[in-house]
Write a protein that holds these residues in place. Sequence first.
Motif, PDB file in Angstrom:
ATOM      1  N   THR A  60     -15.599  83.972 -81.976  1.00 31.11           N
ATOM      2  CA  THR A  60     -14.967  83.018 -82.894  1.00 31.11           C
ATOM      3  C   THR A  60     -13.510  82.804 -82.542  1.00 31.11           C
ATOM      4  N   THR A  61     -12.805  83.885 -82.249  1.00 32.08           N
ATOM      5  CA  THR A  61     -11.386  83.789 -81.898  1.00 32.08           C
ATOM      6  C   THR A  61     -11.190  82.962 -80.635  1.00 32.08           C
ATOM      7  N   VAL A 119     -16.324  75.466 -84.985  1.00 32.46           N
ATOM      8  CA  VAL A 119     -16.172  76.725 -84.249  1.00 32.46           C
ATOM      9  C   VAL A 119     -17.339  77.658 -84.560  1.00 32.46           C
ATOM     10  N   ALA A 153     -11.876  79.320 -81.435  1.00 29.71           N
ATOM     11  CA  ALA A 153     -10.824  78.769 -82.297  1.00 29.71           C
ATOM     12  C   ALA A 153      -9.528  78.583 -81.519  1.00 29.71           C
ATOM     13  N   THR A 183     -19.895  79.325 -82.037  1.00 29.42           N
ATOM     14  CA  THR A 183     -20.065  80.784 -82.025  1.00 29.42           C
ATOM     15  C   THR A 183     -21.552  81.145 -82.123  1.00 29.42           C
ATOM     16  N   ALA A 236     -11.591  81.602 -88.482  1.00 30.35           N
ATOM     17  CA  ALA A 236     -11.415  80.290 -87.858  1.00 30.35           C
ATOM     18  C   ALA A 236     -10.517  79.389 -88.710  1.00 30.35           C
ATOM     19  N   ALA A 245     -13.159  74.568 -88.408  1.00 26.94           N
ATOM     20  CA  ALA A 245     -13.700  75.925 -88.531  1.00 26.94           C
ATOM     21  C   ALA A 245     -15.226  75.897 -88.500  1.00 26.94           C
TER      22      ALA A 245
END
Length: 298
Positions: free
Chosen positions: A64-65, A37, A68, A41, A24, A34
């Motif tokens: 997470t991706t 995020v 982010a 998540t 992140a 981050a």
Amino acid sequence: MSNHSTESATEAFVAHRSLLFTVAYEMLGSAADAEDVLQETWMRWVRADQGQVRDPRAFLVRITTRQALDRLRAIKRRREAYVGPWLPEPLLTAPDVAEDVELAESVSMALMLVLETLSPTGRAVFVLREVFDIGYDEIAAAVGKSPAAVRQIAHRARRHVDARRPRQVASSTEGRAVLESFRRAVETGDPQALLDVLAPEVVLMSDGGGLKHAALRPVTGAERVVRMFAGGMGRFDGTFTTEPTVVNGHPALLVRFGGEIDGVMAISVEDARITGLYYVRNPEKLSHVTSATPLSLR
């Protein structure tokens, strides 16, 4: 979810937390974002059917991706209105990060600034493929593209980054020596010593975020940078001090004024000279410079 399932989910999340944070952070350049995020998540992770998750690490990286990437698209719009140059949020890092050359380079200020010039999807693909060595199929699932499209995006992003990243990575020993020469030159007020340690094409970027005084544009060229420092060299009278530290896996200076943290100055080094100076003064970006942030590529 049963207590056992909750405990199992928590254990898996904690086991991969440093990795997820690093993913992140490298996508966003902001520790605060981050952390947000990771919170998102976690909320999605505990709501997932754990029995259907074959690979918790891959599943968590995918969540997470996606989170982010959504946040990065929103951030891109906010950063267009940012006052002066925008620099990544500096992180105090433990010695093991500096010793891991691949990890240290991936979170360096110089590379993070290059990543800022990619599109959000290009940045996500580059980070997942080049930094974390994640397969194209898994990246495709995370960014909502076909594997073939991801391969093309990865190729373009790699070429874009390679054309702009530093030509060579200085060792931590060389970086510390150059930083110490720079520190002595600034604290003794010696313009020639400062010129000697700066590359002719050095670029100084300072980030005050509109909250602290900072140059509104990058300052390019050793003589112009020396002139900027010349105005402040007389301030090193005991109330304005510098302390060597390590941020983002590389040698840096923690700058204090009257005992209070004023900012962090990171450097990039090539051929034993400083090519980049990155001075973060924005107080909203200085909450991660006094205690180490765990980072991981695995």
